[in-house]
Design a protein around this motif. Structure first.
Motif, PDB file in Angstrom:
ATOM      1  N   MET A 169      34.237  15.985  15.341  1.00  0.00           N
ATOM      2  CA  MET A 169      35.027  14.423  14.740  1.00  0.00           C
ATOM      3  C   MET A 169      35.355  13.424  15.399  1.00  0.00           C
ATOM      4  O   MET A 169      35.079  12.259  15.577  1.00  0.00           O
ATOM      5  CB  MET A 169      36.364  15.455  13.937  1.00  0.00           C
ATOM      6  N   PRO A 170      35.761  13.797  16.113  1.00  0.00           N
ATOM      7  CA  PRO A 170      36.560  12.794  17.573  1.00  0.00           C
ATOM      8  C   PRO A 170      35.140  12.069  17.649  1.00  0.00           C
ATOM      9  O   PRO A 170      34.810  10.441  18.296  1.00  0.00           O
ATOM     10  CB  PRO A 170      36.915  13.229  18.377  1.00  0.00           C
ATOM     11  N   THR A 171      33.795  12.998  18.208  1.00  0.00           N
ATOM     12  CA  THR A 171      32.938  12.478  19.022  1.00  0.00           C
ATOM     13  C   THR A 171      32.277  11.695  17.766  1.00  0.00           C
ATOM     14  O   THR A 171      31.692  10.656  18.211  1.00  0.00           O
ATOM     15  CB  THR A 171      32.070  13.607  19.370  1.00  0.00           C
ATOM     16  N   LEU A 172      31.728  12.154  16.991  1.00  0.00           N
ATOM     17  CA  LEU A 172      31.682  11.549  15.501  1.00  0.00           C
ATOM     18  C   LEU A 172      31.878   9.925  15.330  1.00  0.00           C
ATOM     19  O   LEU A 172      31.775   8.860  15.543  1.00  0.00           O
ATOM     20  CB  LEU A 172      31.402  12.315  14.852  1.00  0.00           C
ATOM     21  N   TYR A 194      43.174  16.372  23.921  1.00  0.00           N
ATOM     22  CA  TYR A 194      42.251  15.496  22.701  1.00  0.00           C
ATOM     23  C   TYR A 194      41.886  14.356  22.256  1.00  0.00           C
ATOM     24  O   TYR A 194      40.741  13.631  22.145  1.00  0.00           O
ATOM     25  CB  TYR A 194      42.881  16.701  21.597  1.00  0.00           C
ATOM     26  N   VAL A 195      43.419  13.973  22.129  1.00  0.00           N
ATOM     27  CA  VAL A 195      43.194  12.160  21.863  1.00  0.00           C
ATOM     28  C   VAL A 195      42.484  10.748  22.826  1.00  0.00           C
ATOM     29  O   VAL A 195      41.932   9.930  22.582  1.00  0.00           O
ATOM     30  CB  VAL A 195      45.064  12.069  21.445  1.00  0.00           C
ATOM     31  N   SER A 196      43.179  11.315  24.354  1.00  0.00           N
ATOM     32  CA  SER A 196      42.159  10.813  25.110  1.00  0.00           C
ATOM     33  C   SER A 196      41.048  10.270  25.187  1.00  0.00           C
ATOM     34  O   SER A 196      40.034  10.103  25.167  1.00  0.00           O
ATOM     35  CB  SER A 196      43.027  11.444  26.586  1.00  0.00           C
ATOM     36  N   ASN A 197      40.361  11.921  24.939  1.00  0.00           N
ATOM     37  CA  ASN A 197      39.013  12.239  25.381  1.00  0.00           C
ATOM     38  C   ASN A 197      38.273  11.042  24.367  1.00  0.00           C
ATOM     39  O   ASN A 197      37.252  10.376  24.101  1.00  0.00           O
ATOM     40  CB  ASN A 197      38.333  13.659  25.240  1.00  0.00           C
ATOM     41  N   THR A 202      35.703   6.388  22.956  1.00  0.00           N
ATOM     42  CA  THR A 202      35.583   4.703  21.769  1.00  0.00           C
ATOM     43  C   THR A 202      35.226   3.757  22.837  1.00  0.00           C
ATOM     44  O   THR A 202      35.073   3.305  22.392  1.00  0.00           O
ATOM     45  CB  THR A 202      36.899   4.855  20.771  1.00  0.00           C
ATOM     46  N   PHE A 203      36.051   3.248  24.139  1.00  0.00           N
ATOM     47  CA  PHE A 203      37.018   1.910  24.619  1.00  0.00           C
ATOM     48  C   PHE A 203      36.450   1.985  26.129  1.00  0.00           C
ATOM     49  O   PHE A 203      36.041   1.030  26.147  1.00  0.00           O
ATOM     50  CB  PHE A 203      38.262   2.117  24.347  1.00  0.00           C
ATOM     51  N   VAL A 383      38.588   5.714   9.078  1.00  0.00           N
ATOM     52  CA  VAL A 383      38.170   6.313   9.452  1.00  0.00           C
ATOM     53  C   VAL A 383      39.328   7.290  10.715  1.00  0.00           C
ATOM     54  O   VAL A 383      39.271   8.370  11.002  1.00  0.00           O
ATOM     55  CB  VAL A 383      37.424   6.283  11.105  1.00  0.00           C
ATOM     56  N   MET A 384      40.020   6.789  11.004  1.00  0.00           N
ATOM     57  CA  MET A 384      41.586   7.478  12.003  1.00  0.00           C
ATOM     58  C   MET A 384      42.125   8.031  11.025  1.00  0.00           C
ATOM     59  O   MET A 384      42.567   9.420  11.520  1.00  0.00           O
ATOM     60  CB  MET A 384      42.080   6.174  12.238  1.00  0.00           C
ATOM     61  N   PHE A 385      42.209   7.860  10.231  1.00  0.00           N
ATOM     62  CA  PHE A 385      42.941   8.249   8.422  1.00  0.00           C
ATOM     63  C   PHE A 385      42.549   9.594   8.220  1.00  0.00           C
ATOM     64  O   PHE A 385      42.997  10.684   8.741  1.00  0.00           O
ATOM     65  CB  PHE A 385      43.097   7.647   7.566  1.00  0.00           C
TER      66      PHE A 385
END
Ligand code: CMC
Length: 428
Positions: A169-172, A194-197, A202-203, A383-385
């Motif tokens: 999910m984060p990758t997508l 997870y969150v840092s990745n 993203t940025f 998407v963040m939600f």
């Protein structure tokens, strides 16, 4: 003797069982009412209907209480990490240090997505809404894991599907952001949490060094935890309903994402920011927009206000409002939008229209201001939600399938024409 409810229909009395939850919530079990009496119950929008029993999330809308698996949202948001909360939602207990490490490592095995998925991204026109892309990507995953279509897979195989979803999910989501900006995708870095990745994918720009800001990581963890589950809301109920037909978990989650997209549900966070921008561009006259929201001939609603179940305050909104101040202070950002939001809240909370209808700021009212401060564009907010809500959807699906619940199939009261003869076209 256990408590029962009596109902009198056509002069006949029927006794119905009363179900009591662990927090003393009460329900009348009407599942046999139709077979006994011929009557169904009618409750459009399920305002007073329990669709299931559940041991995942407890919510008391009158008191503003929200617990995941018995732990208060305030404590979880303050002390836990997002994957810790995901583990809690899925497995029912907080992980030990070792269990959490194993869980994080299991997720890391699956963070890459098949390169062919990039072709799907290429086919989307630039500017297509991120949520539309996310729905497609969730269902596209099923094409790469066809075994997931088998509803009789072992628990271990089902667990792998759950982990794949949480990992990919984060990758997508990051790929959706990159598609939006037209920049090359960044691959997962499994040295990161997870969150840092996610923030890195993203940025980070391919050619630049990028260090994830711990203020961002803290804020994201908090926001994702606050969104992680919310019992039988529109999208979770959708996931359960689709899953109850034994459609795959990927298809069920795609349906959940679709339900979340609507502006009355998760899509509200984008709408809030757009509304605040509109008020700012209009000169900042908060009272004018409050009056618009009260005017029944005007479709305008105060977005980020009101909730189906919270009738006192939304505990998530309280936490996010404080986090919003903290994050903006730490980042040294002075956003005039935040001042407009606070003024809007202050005026609405004193206005009899909002007071009488028990309309308070909800989770979406301040979250967008934090996401904006972090650099997310408004159309990425929902998407963040979805990223946050994913473990909740999966936990709801897992509970439902484990209990072998029957296919969801509401009834109706028919109000159309009675039987009439067909009229041939030349005689109409
Ligand atoms: N602005 C103005 N009036 C409102 C609002 C609002 N945001 N929300 C509700 N009302 C009024 C509504 O017009 C109705 O008035 P009346 O009784 O005179 O007809 C009354 O309040 C009750 O509203 P409802 O629409 O019957 O309540 P509901 O439980 O069906 O809807 C809601 C809940 C969240 C859809 C609604 O409050 C709303 O549209 N809010 C704005 C959208 C929003 O912020 N959604 C995010 C919800 S939290 C995130 C999530 O978990 O989804």
């Amino acid at each position: 003797m256990s408590e029962t409810a009596k109902i009198i229909l056509d002069g006949k009395e029927y006794e119905l069982p009363v179900i009591t939850g662990t927090e003393n919530e009460k329900a009348i079990d009407i599942s046999n009412l139709r077979s006994m009496s011929g009557y169904i119950t009618l409750d459009t929008g399920y305002k007073n209907t329990g669709a299931t029993t559940s041991a995942i999330t407890f919510l008391d809308g009158e008191k503003g209480i929200l617990h995941y698996r018995g732990y208060s949202i305030e404590e979880l948001a303050e002390k836990a990490s997002f994957t810790e909360v995901a583990y809690l939602l899925l497995d029912g207990e907080l992980p030990t240090q070792k269990q959490l490490e194993d869980f994080n490592n299991e997720i890391k095995i699956h963070t890459l997505v098949n390169e062919d998925l990039q072709n799907i991204f290429k086919s989307f026109p630039t500017g297509s809404h991120p949520m539309g892309q996310l729905i497609s990507m969730m269902s596209a995953l099923s094409a790469y894991y066809p075994k997931s279509l088998d509803p009789n897979r072992s628990d271990e195989q089902k667990r792998r599907t759950m982990l794949r979803l949480i990992a990919k999910m984060p990758t997508l989501c990051a790929m959706i952001y990159k598609k939006r900006t037209g920049h090359p995708f960044i691959y997962p870095n499994n040295k990161l949490d997870y969150v840092s990745n996610f923030l890195n994918m993203t940025f980070k720009h391919v050619s630049d060094e990028y260090e994830v800001d711990p203020v961002y990581v803290d804020a994201m963890n908090k926001l994702l935890i606050l969104h992680a589950d919310h019992e039988q809301n529109c999208s979770a109920s959708t996931v359960r309903l689709v899953g109850s037909s034994h459609a795959s978990l990927y298809a069920s989650i795609a349906a959940g994402v679709a339900a979340l997209w609507g502006p009355l549900h998760g899509g509200a966070n984008q709408q809030v920011l757009e509304m605040l921008e509109q008020i700012k561009a209009d000169g900042g006259d908060v009272a004018k927009f409050i009056n618009k929201a009260k005017d029944k001939n005007d479709p305008f609603r105060l977005m980020g206000f009101g909730h189906r179940v919270y009738k006192n305050f939304d505990p998530r909104a309280k936490i996010i409002k404080k986090a919003c101040d903290d994050v903006l202070n730490k980042l040294g950002i002075n956003d005039p939008i935040l001042e407009i939001a606070k003024k809007l809240e202050e005026v609405a909370l004193k206005d009899s229209y909002f007071v009488e209808r028990k309309l308070y700021p909800n989770v979406d009212f301040y979250s967008g201001i934090i996401y904006r401060a972090m650099g997310f564009p408004t159309d990425m907010f929902t998407v963040m939600f979805a990223l946050g809500r994913l473990p909740g959807w999966i936990a709801q699906w897992k509970e439902m399938t484990k209990e072998g619940q029957p296919i969801g199939r509401p009834r109706q009261i028919y109000t159309g024409n009675n039987l009439r003869p067909f009229v041939e076209i030349n005689k109409r």
